[in-house]
Design a protein around this motif. Sequence first.
Motif, PDB file in Angstrom:
ATOM      1  N   GLY A  39       0.779  -1.225   0.000  1.00 29.11           N
ATOM      2  CA  GLY A  39       0.000   0.000   0.000  1.00 29.11           C
ATOM      3  C   GLY A  39       0.815   1.281   0.000  1.00 29.11           C
ATOM      4  O   GLY A  39       0.541   2.197  -0.791  1.00 29.11           O
ATOM      5  N   PRO A  40       1.855   1.420   0.861  1.00 27.39           N
ATOM      6  CA  PRO A  40       2.635   2.656   0.866  1.00 27.39           C
ATOM      7  C   PRO A  40       3.324   2.950  -0.472  1.00 27.39           C
ATOM      8  O   PRO A  40       3.463   4.111  -0.853  1.00 27.39           O
ATOM      9  CB  PRO A  40       3.662   2.412   1.982  1.00 27.39           C
ATOM     10  N   ASP A  41       3.775   1.912  -1.186  1.00 26.08           N
ATOM     11  CA  ASP A  41       4.375   2.139  -2.497  1.00 26.08           C
ATOM     12  C   ASP A  41       3.361   2.732  -3.466  1.00 26.08           C
ATOM     13  O   ASP A  41       3.657   3.681  -4.209  1.00 26.08           O
ATOM     14  CB  ASP A  41       4.917   0.823  -3.066  1.00 26.08           C
ATOM     15  N   LEU A  42       2.149   2.160  -3.488  1.00 26.42           N
ATOM     16  CA  LEU A  42       1.125   2.668  -4.402  1.00 26.42           C
ATOM     17  C   LEU A  42       0.708   4.078  -4.009  1.00 26.42           C
ATOM     18  O   LEU A  42       0.433   4.920  -4.866  1.00 26.42           O
ATOM     19  CB  LEU A  42      -0.077   1.728  -4.415  1.00 26.42           C
ATOM     20  N   ALA A  43       0.679   4.356  -2.710  1.00 22.94           N
ATOM     21  CA  ALA A  43       0.358   5.713  -2.268  1.00 22.94           C
ATOM     22  C   ALA A  43       1.423   6.697  -2.757  1.00 22.94           C
ATOM     23  O   ALA A  43       1.106   7.805  -3.204  1.00 22.94           O
ATOM     24  CB  ALA A  43       0.241   5.755  -0.747  1.00 22.94           C
ATOM     25  N   ALA A  44       2.705   6.288  -2.690  1.00 16.70           N
ATOM     26  CA  ALA A  44       3.792   7.167  -3.137  1.00 16.70           C
ATOM     27  C   ALA A  44       3.741   7.405  -4.643  1.00 16.70           C
ATOM     28  O   ALA A  44       4.070   8.491  -5.122  1.00 16.70           O
ATOM     29  CB  ALA A  44       5.140   6.559  -2.748  1.00 16.70           C
ATOM     30  N   LEU A  45       3.312   6.407  -5.393  1.00 14.56           N
ATOM     31  CA  LEU A  45       3.213   6.558  -6.846  1.00 14.56           C
ATOM     32  C   LEU A  45       2.107   7.525  -7.250  1.00 14.56           C
ATOM     33  O   LEU A  45       2.169   8.146  -8.309  1.00 14.56           O
ATOM     34  CB  LEU A  45       2.976   5.191  -7.493  1.00 14.56           C
ATOM     35  N   ASP A  46       1.062   7.651  -6.425  1.00 16.91           N
ATOM     36  CA  ASP A  46       0.005   8.649  -6.601  1.00 16.91           C
ATOM     37  C   ASP A  46      -0.702   8.511  -7.953  1.00 16.91           C
ATOM     38  O   ASP A  46      -0.903   9.484  -8.671  1.00 16.91           O
ATOM     39  CB  ASP A  46       0.588  10.058  -6.458  1.00 16.91           C
ATOM     40  N   TYR A  47      -1.125   7.295  -8.269  1.00 18.24           N
ATOM     41  CA  TYR A  47      -1.835   7.077  -9.529  1.00 18.24           C
ATOM     42  C   TYR A  47      -3.136   7.882  -9.608  1.00 18.24           C
ATOM     43  O   TYR A  47      -3.635   8.142 -10.702  1.00 18.24           O
ATOM     44  CB  TYR A  47      -2.156   5.598  -9.703  1.00 18.24           C
ATOM     45  N   ALA A  48      -3.694   8.257  -8.468  1.00 18.74           N
ATOM     46  CA  ALA A  48      -4.941   9.028  -8.481  1.00 18.74           C
ATOM     47  C   ALA A  48      -4.774  10.363  -9.190  1.00 18.74           C
ATOM     48  O   ALA A  48      -5.758  10.943  -9.667  1.00 18.74           O
ATOM     49  CB  ALA A  48      -5.442   9.244  -7.054  1.00 18.74           C
ATOM     50  N   SER A  49      -3.546  10.866  -9.283  1.00 21.65           N
ATOM     51  CA  SER A  49      -3.309  12.149  -9.960  1.00 21.65           C
ATOM     52  C   SER A  49      -3.004  11.978 -11.444  1.00 21.65           C
ATOM     53  O   SER A  49      -2.888  12.961 -12.177  1.00 21.65           O
ATOM     54  CB  SER A  49      -2.134  12.879  -9.287  1.00 21.65           C
ATOM     55  N   PHE A  50      -2.861  10.746 -11.918  1.00 24.72           N
ATOM     56  CA  PHE A  50      -2.509  10.495 -13.319  1.00 24.72           C
ATOM     57  C   PHE A  50      -3.724  10.764 -14.216  1.00 24.72           C
ATOM     58  O   PHE A  50      -4.871  10.784 -13.768  1.00 24.72           O
ATOM     59  CB  PHE A  50      -2.061   9.043 -13.512  1.00 24.72           C
ATOM     60  N   GLY A  51      -3.449  10.935 -15.504  1.00 26.46           N
ATOM     61  CA  GLY A  51      -4.509  11.117 -16.491  1.00 26.46           C
ATOM     62  C   GLY A  51      -4.660   9.878 -17.350  1.00 26.46           C
ATOM     63  O   GLY A  51      -3.676   9.304 -17.803  1.00 26.46           O
ATOM     64  N   TYR A  52      -5.911   9.471 -17.562  1.00 22.51           N
ATOM     65  CA  TYR A  52      -6.157   8.301 -18.398  1.00 22.51           C
ATOM     66  C   TYR A  52      -5.891   8.633 -19.863  1.00 22.51           C
ATOM     67  O   TYR A  52      -6.226   9.713 -20.341  1.00 22.51           O
ATOM     68  CB  TYR A  52      -7.609   7.847 -18.227  1.00 22.51           C
ATOM     69  N   HIS A  53      -5.297   7.656 -20.579  1.00 20.38           N
ATOM     70  CA  HIS A  53      -5.025   7.923 -21.977  1.00 20.38           C
ATOM     71  C   HIS A  53      -5.695   6.954 -22.937  1.00 20.38           C
ATOM     72  O   HIS A  53      -6.405   7.369 -23.836  1.00 20.38           O
ATOM     73  CB  HIS A  53      -3.514   7.950 -22.243  1.00 20.38           C
ATOM     74  N   ASP A  54      -5.497   5.640 -22.765  1.00 17.37           N
ATOM     75  CA  ASP A  54      -6.017   4.708 -23.774  1.00 17.37           C
ATOM     76  C   ASP A  54      -6.054   3.299 -23.209  1.00 17.37           C
ATOM     77  O   ASP A  54      -5.380   2.994 -22.217  1.00 17.37           O
ATOM     78  CB  ASP A  54      -5.130   4.739 -25.028  1.00 17.37           C
ATOM     79  N   VAL A  55      -6.827   2.439 -23.869  1.00 22.72           N
ATOM     80  CA  VAL A  55      -6.907   1.034 -23.479  1.00 22.72           C
ATOM     81  C   VAL A  55      -7.157   0.183 -24.719  1.00 22.72           C
ATOM     82  O   VAL A  55      -7.861   0.613 -25.643  1.00 22.72           O
ATOM     83  CB  VAL A  55      -8.030   0.797 -22.435  1.00 22.72           C
ATOM     84  N   ARG A  56      -6.551  -1.007 -24.751  1.00 25.02           N
ATOM     85  CA  ARG A  56      -6.768  -1.968 -25.835  1.00 25.02           C
ATOM     86  C   ARG A  56      -6.831  -3.367 -25.241  1.00 25.02           C
ATOM     87  O   ARG A  56      -6.181  -3.650 -24.235  1.00 25.02           O
ATOM     88  CB  ARG A  56      -5.636  -1.882 -26.872  1.00 25.02           C
ATOM     89  N   GLU A  57      -7.605  -4.228 -25.877  1.00 23.82           N
ATOM     90  CA  GLU A  57      -7.766  -5.593 -25.393  1.00 23.82           C
ATOM     91  C   GLU A  57      -7.547  -6.589 -26.527  1.00 23.82           C
ATOM     92  O   GLU A  57      -7.855  -6.298 -27.686  1.00 23.82           O
ATOM     93  CB  GLU A  57      -9.166  -5.795 -24.798  1.00 23.82           C
ATOM     94  N   PHE A  58      -7.030  -7.756 -26.175  1.00 22.73           N
ATOM     95  CA  PHE A  58      -6.901  -8.842 -27.138  1.00 22.73           C
ATOM     96  C   PHE A  58      -6.822 -10.160 -26.374  1.00 22.73           C
ATOM     97  O   PHE A  58      -6.670 -10.176 -25.154  1.00 22.73           O
ATOM     98  CB  PHE A  58      -5.660  -8.654 -28.032  1.00 22.73           C
ATOM     99  N   GLU A  59      -6.950 -11.269 -27.107  1.00 22.81           N
ATOM    100  CA  GLU A  59      -6.822 -12.591 -26.508  1.00 22.81           C
ATOM    101  C   GLU A  59      -5.592 -13.284 -27.077  1.00 22.81           C
ATOM    102  O   GLU A  59      -5.120 -12.945 -28.157  1.00 22.81           O
ATOM    103  CB  GLU A  59      -8.088 -13.430 -26.759  1.00 22.81           C
ATOM    104  N   SER A  60      -5.073 -14.249 -26.322  1.00 23.38           N
ATOM    105  CA  SER A  60      -3.861 -14.957 -26.739  1.00 23.38           C
ATOM    106  C   SER A  60      -3.937 -16.415 -26.296  1.00 23.38           C
ATOM    107  O   SER A  60      -4.531 -16.727 -25.255  1.00 23.38           O
ATOM    108  CB  SER A  60      -2.623 -14.286 -26.139  1.00 23.38           C
ATOM    109  N   GLU A  61      -3.314 -17.285 -27.080  1.00 24.86           N
ATOM    110  CA  GLU A  61      -3.337 -18.728 -26.801  1.00 24.86           C
ATOM    111  C   GLU A  61      -2.190 -19.111 -25.871  1.00 24.86           C
ATOM    112  O   GLU A  61      -1.232 -19.775 -26.257  1.00 24.86           O
ATOM    113  CB  GLU A  61      -3.249 -19.509 -28.122  1.00 24.86           C
ATOM    114  N   VAL A  62      -2.301 -18.686 -24.631  1.00 30.96           N
ATOM    115  CA  VAL A  62      -1.294 -19.004 -23.622  1.00 30.96           C
ATOM    116  C   VAL A  62      -1.965 -18.946 -22.256  1.00 30.96           C
ATOM    117  O   VAL A  62      -2.932 -18.206 -22.062  1.00 30.96           O
ATOM    118  CB  VAL A  62      -0.091 -18.027 -23.703  1.00 30.96           C
ATOM    119  N   SER A  63      -1.473 -19.734 -21.319  1.00 24.97           N
ATOM    120  CA  SER A  63      -1.982 -19.689 -19.948  1.00 24.97           C
ATOM    121  C   SER A  63      -1.872 -18.281 -19.381  1.00 24.97           C
ATOM    122  O   SER A  63      -0.872 -17.583 -19.590  1.00 24.97           O
ATOM    123  CB  SER A  63      -1.165 -20.648 -19.071  1.00 24.97           C
TER     124      SER A  63
END
Length: 390
Positions: free
Chosen positions: A186-210
């Motif tokens: 938790g303290p590491d994620l708090a230090a990274l402060d992702y809540a202040s980041f801006g969303y940019h993009d997302v992509r999804e795909f499937e793959s034949e692997v575990s």
Amino acid sequence: MTIDGPVRTGVADIELTRRALQLVLGKTTEMADDVLRVPLHYYRDPKITEIEEQQILRRTPLAIVSSAQVASAGDYVVRTVLGDSLLVTRDKDGRSHVFLNYCRHRGAMPACGSGNSTRFTCPYHAWTYRNDGTLFTVPGATGFAGVDKADYGLVELPNQERHGFIWAVLTADADIDVDEHLGPLGPDLAALDYASFGYHDVREFESEVSWKGALEAFAESYHFPFVHGESLIGQNALANTSIHDGYGKHHRMGFPFNWIANLQSDESASWDVRDNMGVIYWIYPNLVLANSNVGVEVIDILPAGSPTRCTVRHSWLARVPAPDDATRAGYDMIFNAVHAAVRDEDFVMLPQCGEGVRRGQHDHMIIGRNEIGVQHMIRVFAQELGVALS
């Protein structure tokens, strides 16, 4: 090596950079105590995959979307997780919600895509729900005389917003405690402060692997020169050199860049970890956060209907939200490059591993001491699943 391992916090900790520098100067890497032998059924047994879904993935907090994807009141996004359609909203009071996206009348999906809306109307019979999940209107209400609308809102999954992500447990009657789940991470994620980041993009795909085998690609740099030799990863990151810290079931990897050795002689050089190495967190069970000095890749990997098929959701958040189109175009270039490395390099190779797991007639895989992060992942899952290792 134990599953717990050492615990260290603070992504900008200079001591982390010093550790990596010493490895680079010594031409070595942090290692596990011994090689690890993993039975093939760990990756390919359908019974194990069923246990993973029912007892782990549907009972553990998962990061469903970043907070930045639903940043404002009325924002919403629909995504599918393990076959479930989920509706993530932010209501007028700023609270986030995660609902099962199924109408309480006949089960059609009231929402699709993403956008901003205070209400969602089922396409079948036009039952309408507010973005806090309450049932708002029922056409032909006389046909449902005696039915209390308060009892027929959308089913809300246990959810919490923490560290720039909206988390949920996929079982409606379960409890959720993200802080307990993250524990010393938790303290590491708090230090990274992702809540202040801006969303940019997302992509999804499937793959034949575990899905577990796919996660392992982000826990070692042994493959860098062979899989990423022509891309920025292969050109900038040192192969087979990494630091590893365990945080209970989670871990952190540090992959030094080839210029880290300049810290010996350049007094003006930055010692910030993100300027000198790729810092990658694995958040048990399925989330990878790959940090750079400009943003973070969010890589969410889950099984997709069979032991050796997975779905990959790859998104990117910028440390500084884009204030204009020019900055946004620059972020496009960054995300296109990192996504190409994942899709066209890692996930071109990984299906070959999936084929080897499906058709291999050897009885085990062998994981090297230099693949310390992979060993940690396997030991954590094996302990949860009751799989014997040697």
